[in-house]
Design a protein around this motif. Structure first.
Motif, short mmCIF file in Angstrom:
data_model
loop_
_atom_site.label_atom_id
_atom_site.label_comp_id
_atom_site.label_asym_id
_atom_site.label_seq_id
_atom_site.Cartn_x
_atom_site.Cartn_y
_atom_site.Cartn_z
N ARG A 122 0.80 -1.21 0.00
CA ARG A 122 0.00 0.00 0.00
C ARG A 122 0.85 1.27 0.00
O ARG A 122 0.38 2.34 -0.38
CB ARG A 122 -0.91 -0.01 1.24
CG ARG A 122 -2.25 0.58 0.95
CD ARG A 122 -3.21 0.57 2.10
NE ARG A 122 -4.09 1.74 1.97
CZ ARG A 122 -5.08 1.83 1.10
NH1 ARG A 122 -5.36 0.81 0.30
NH2 ARG A 122 -5.80 2.92 1.02
N LEU A 123 2.12 1.16 0.39
CA LEU A 123 3.00 2.34 0.38
C LEU A 123 3.77 2.47 -0.95
O LEU A 123 4.47 3.44 -1.16
CB LEU A 123 3.99 2.28 1.55
CG LEU A 123 3.35 2.31 2.94
CD1 LEU A 123 4.42 2.27 4.02
CD2 LEU A 123 2.47 3.56 3.10
N VAL A 279 -3.24 10.80 2.03
CA VAL A 279 -1.86 11.08 1.64
C VAL A 279 -1.18 9.73 1.42
O VAL A 279 -1.18 8.89 2.33
CB VAL A 279 -1.12 11.90 2.73
CG1 VAL A 279 0.32 12.20 2.26
CG2 VAL A 279 -1.86 13.20 3.02
N VAL A 280 -0.63 9.53 0.23
CA VAL A 280 -0.16 8.18 -0.11
C VAL A 280 1.36 8.12 -0.16
O VAL A 280 2.05 9.14 -0.11
CB VAL A 280 -0.77 7.69 -1.45
CG1 VAL A 280 -2.29 7.68 -1.36
CG2 VAL A 280 -0.29 8.53 -2.62
N GLY A 281 1.88 6.91 -0.27
CA GLY A 281 3.33 6.72 -0.38
C GLY A 281 3.99 6.61 0.98
O GLY A 281 3.39 6.91 2.02
N ASP A 282 5.22 6.16 1.00
CA ASP A 282 5.96 5.97 2.24
C ASP A 282 6.38 7.32 2.81
O ASP A 282 6.96 8.15 2.11
CB ASP A 282 7.21 5.12 1.95
CG ASP A 282 7.79 4.51 3.21
OD1 ASP A 282 7.97 3.28 3.24
OD2 ASP A 282 8.06 5.25 4.17
N ALA A 283 6.08 7.54 4.08
CA ALA A 283 6.36 8.85 4.69
C ALA A 283 7.85 9.02 4.97
O ALA A 283 8.32 10.15 5.12
CB ALA A 283 5.56 9.00 5.98
N VAL A 284 8.58 7.92 5.07
CA VAL A 284 9.99 8.01 5.48
C VAL A 284 10.94 7.61 4.34
O VAL A 284 11.81 8.38 3.95
CB VAL A 284 10.24 7.11 6.71
CG1 VAL A 284 11.71 7.18 7.13
CG2 VAL A 284 9.33 7.55 7.85
N ARG A 285 10.74 6.39 3.82
CA ARG A 285 11.62 5.92 2.73
C ARG A 285 11.09 6.49 1.42
O ARG A 285 10.36 5.82 0.69
CB ARG A 285 11.62 4.39 2.67
CG ARG A 285 12.36 3.74 3.85
CD ARG A 285 12.25 2.22 3.74
NE ARG A 285 12.78 1.74 2.47
CZ ARG A 285 14.02 1.29 2.29
NH1 ARG A 285 14.84 1.22 3.30
NH2 ARG A 285 14.42 0.89 1.11
N HIS A 329 -1.46 3.87 -13.13
CA HIS A 329 -1.21 2.45 -12.81
C HIS A 329 -0.50 2.32 -11.47
O HIS A 329 -0.57 1.27 -10.83
CB HIS A 329 -0.39 1.80 -13.93
CG HIS A 329 1.02 2.31 -14.04
ND1 HIS A 329 1.34 3.45 -14.72
CD2 HIS A 329 2.19 1.84 -13.54
CE1 HIS A 329 2.65 3.66 -14.64
NE2 HIS A 329 3.18 2.70 -13.93
N VAL A 330 0.17 3.38 -11.04
CA VAL A 330 0.86 3.32 -9.75
C VAL A 330 -0.15 3.31 -8.61
O VAL A 330 -0.10 2.45 -7.71
CB VAL A 330 1.83 4.52 -9.61
CG1 VAL A 330 2.44 4.54 -8.20
CG2 VAL A 330 2.91 4.47 -10.67
N LEU A 331 -1.09 4.25 -8.64
CA LEU A 331 -2.12 4.31 -7.59
C LEU A 331 -2.94 3.02 -7.59
O LEU A 331 -3.32 2.49 -6.54
CB LEU A 331 -3.02 5.53 -7.81
CG LEU A 331 -2.27 6.88 -7.85
CD1 LEU A 331 -3.25 8.01 -8.15
CD2 LEU A 331 -1.54 7.14 -6.53
#
Lengths: 471, 471
Positions: A122-123, A279-285, A329-331
């Motif tokens: 999911r990240l 808010v999507v994606g990894d918050a740190v990496r 396609h990413v989402l």
């Protein structure tokens, strides 16, 4: 006027500008010629290659210049696949690669090859074990981006490279989004990049093929760039690309830290100040300069236009902003909301004040688009949310069917939100829709609103998406 | 310092320089984006396409920008061949096309297609009837340059296009050398060109596909440029290319007339002032700015270096100046001398004084190289020409054999010239040589010196070339 789409193309770095100007006068001749203008061009080309190789962390003779990042990817994948044809014709990629990688994979499949797309969490990152598990005895090549271009999530490239090495499979890393920030760790075999992503000029990509990695260029031969990139070398642009890569690298650590904080602030403030947002994606990496979020009940195109009118240039992975009317396609691979999607990617030098102004403007802009679309008002009692469904809704005991056929994102989700209060807890809403985004956004809405996504069923026209009210 | 290699790359035209600078600030964003920077880029791209199409004489939607002329040729040929695969897999080209065309043909042949190379006359042009005769029922595509890049000879493109149309075969015209001088006449189907040949920047080619001409792009898909040219458009360079094409066209008629006279003067003066020289190519039906000549008993590389030292940048089709040590395929196809070859191609704005200075310097430079190589002194009695063959020469009654194995151009010809006086009229000289240029240059020498070329015979090592003394 703040431009927040650096991931698409960055404005020319001052060093690139200067180097380009200088080499327009010095570097227009053919570097293969023996006369003074040719020798001068050759000196510039050699120096640019050394500088670029130094930034990548490879030998100069492992690096060639291509006309774009897309050319580097197309050429790199085709050449690596062809060289290992005897091993097999299996290609592994992640599901969230840049379109240039996925298009190369599609061309390979159309030519009789096989492709495995490794999914992401999911990240947005692949799991190392899952990626390694996709490698087979007949795998000719694996491809993994260093970081995602739409959500910023970094991929575990070094670990995946190690697994590929163990399996004897070369790994091509698409480093288009990250190379300006630093070299790619790990023992990758091939690497591609694009200069206009780091503030270099358009017209320059990099293709690196490590010594010992088999490579067989496809198509018509050409003696230039080791036979790996045909055509007259665009020398002024190449010189500018190399000079600007060196320049952005010199500033990278400090600037990354600064932009990382700005993005941190956007992530936090958007989640606080905009209702029904993901808010999507990894918050740190993640990449330092990039953040993506999606807003329920908003269409991306209206949002982009409203932000543009307010002076902010951003991009979107919403279906309404793509020529194919399908969401990013990413989402989709991440299984997150695609409607009302906004990608903010800050160019180097972005002022904190510009970001503040964006954060001040955004909630009102989202609210404005929602009001125009008659979207449910957040926090308000659901039954009072709207004037009833604008599309056909059939109510049975404990079950409502909404006909949103022919309606584009975000209308099907808005209609769902409007009627969910009309069914009792335990009852269902069935949304009939033929918009491609609904497949992604209705389950995502359920996740965000705490309702149960029951499933989908293909109908004669469109698809029926069934949602159960659980709260 | 006079640069006389415009056919390889022309210095940037002032208009290109100016347009490039202006669009670096305005045209760096992605023209597919909806925000203001993207819209601004789109406006620039559309205007550039219209200007280029106007200069070509086609519709804007028939023209795409590629990263180079080579890419335009590779893409154009591959796409046209693929689209007519059902018709057949036969390709027709002339023998004197640019290497990008011949490499495409070689790739097609390697992929199982068939290729017919139509030969040229001694002036470098194809015969229309012979070209038409090569067209078959299974011919998918024919290719013909508008004018030759090495000798300047114009091809009968309009007539060939008519023949192709009659045969139902699309004709691709490589207009790289001529497009700056004017549009290509006739009903061609596809056209390619390269901006840096007309004073535009590197990094831009043109590919024109007429409406109704079938075209199937190869390789990985990309939505940009009608799917015919992948990668981020190099907009500043495209804008500069279009602006400079318009600019050079405005000056073309006057400048062509001026350069035509300068080339006329070079053709006449070189023939007068340099002994044992062959000025090649059509004296009338030719590019205005280009002339090629070859000097007996001279190696091209030494000549180029000596001219470079004297301040003149020219190129050469001699074998010693190519990485493959084979003479130019163009000179070979024409059957003319390749040794001591010099191509002079004048950039726009070349001053008459520069040409005069070149003509003053050239005879001494040629003489200097000849003296270093111990070449026969022209006009002097043959027997006194040298101190005897430096390589092994075996004399039999009326027959001499010269062993020039391992000797590079122009040594085999020099040795031949030295011993021809040693045999009586009617006697023969046999030259053993393994240099690729000898096959072209020994017959050419016979033609120039009025001796009879008897023929060649492949030996265990090298080839025996037999010449009969007739005067």
């Amino acid at each position: 006027m703040p431009y927040f789409d650096a991931a698409s193309a960055a404005p020319l770095h001052p060093v690139a500008h200067q180097a380009l100007l200088a080499s327009l006068d010095e570097g227009w001749a053919d570097p293969a010629r023996l006369y003074r203008e040719g020798r001068r061009a050759r000196v510039l080309l050699d120096a640019a290659r050394e500088a670029a190789a130094d930034a990548v962390g490879c030998r100069p003779d492992e690096l060639v210049f291509t006309p774009s990042g897309t050319h580097a990817v197309h050429t790199g994948i085709a050449g690596a696949l062809a060289a290992r044809r005897r091993v097999g014709r299996h290609l592994v990629t992640s599901a969230v690669e840049h379109s240039s990688v996925l298009h190369s994979a599609a061309a390979h499949a159309a030519d009789g090859g096989s492709v495995t797309e490794v999914g992401v969490g999911r990240l947005g990152a692949v799991a190392v074990g899952e990626f390694a598990g996709a490698l087979r005895a007949d795998t000719a090549l694996a491809c993994l981006q260093s970081a995602n271009h739409e959500v910023g999530t970094e991929q575990p490239v070094a670990d995946v490279a190690q697994q590929c090495r163990r399996a004897g499979v070369p790994l091509l890393v698409d480093a288009a989004q990250s190379l300006g920030w630093g070299p790619v760790d790990g023992e990758w075999s091939l690497l591609t990049a694009s200069a206009h992503k780091w503030g270099g000029p358009a017209g320059v990509g990099l293709l690196v093929v490590r010594k010992g990695v088999r490579f067989a260029p496809r198509g018509a031969a050409d003696e230039r760039e080791q036979g790996r990139s045909p055509g007259f070398v665009n020398l002024p642009a190449v010189v500018a690309a190399a000079a600007s890569l060196r320049a952005v690298r010199a500033e990278a650590q400090a600037e990354a830290a600064r932009l990382r904080e700005l993005v941190e602030r956007i992530r936090a403030r958007v989640a606080e100040s905009v209702a029904d947002v993901e808010v999507v994606g990894d918050a740190v990496r993640r990449l330092p300069h990039l953040v993506t979020f999606s807003c329920l009940y908003v269409d991306g195109e209206s949002l982009l236009h409203a932000l543009d009118a307010a002076g902010f240039s951003v991009s979107s992975g919403s279906s309404c902003t793509s020529s194919t009317l399908t969401p990013s396609h990413v989402l989709r691979a991440m299984g997150v909301l695609s409607e009302g999607n906004v990608r903010v990617s800050l160019p180097r030098g972005t002022a904190a004040e510009e970001v503040e102004r964006f954060l001040e403007v955004l909630p009102g802009v989202v609210q404005g688009v929602r009001a125009e679309l008659g979207a449910p008002v957040p926090e308000a009692p659901r039954a009072a949310a709207g004037a009833g469904p604008a599309v056909g809704a059939a109510v049975a005991a404990g079950a409502v069917t909404v006909d949103a056929l022919g309606k584009r994102c975000p209308i099907p989700v808005i209609e769902l939100a409007k009627v969910i209060g009309d069914v009792p807890v335990g009852g269902t809403v069935t949304v009939l829709a033929d918009d491609a985004a609904a497949r992604l956004d209705i389950p995502a809405w359920c996740g965000m609103r705490g309702q149960e996504y029951v499933g989908e069923e293909v109908r004669e026209r469109g698809v029926a998406y069934v949602v159960r009210r659980v709260s």
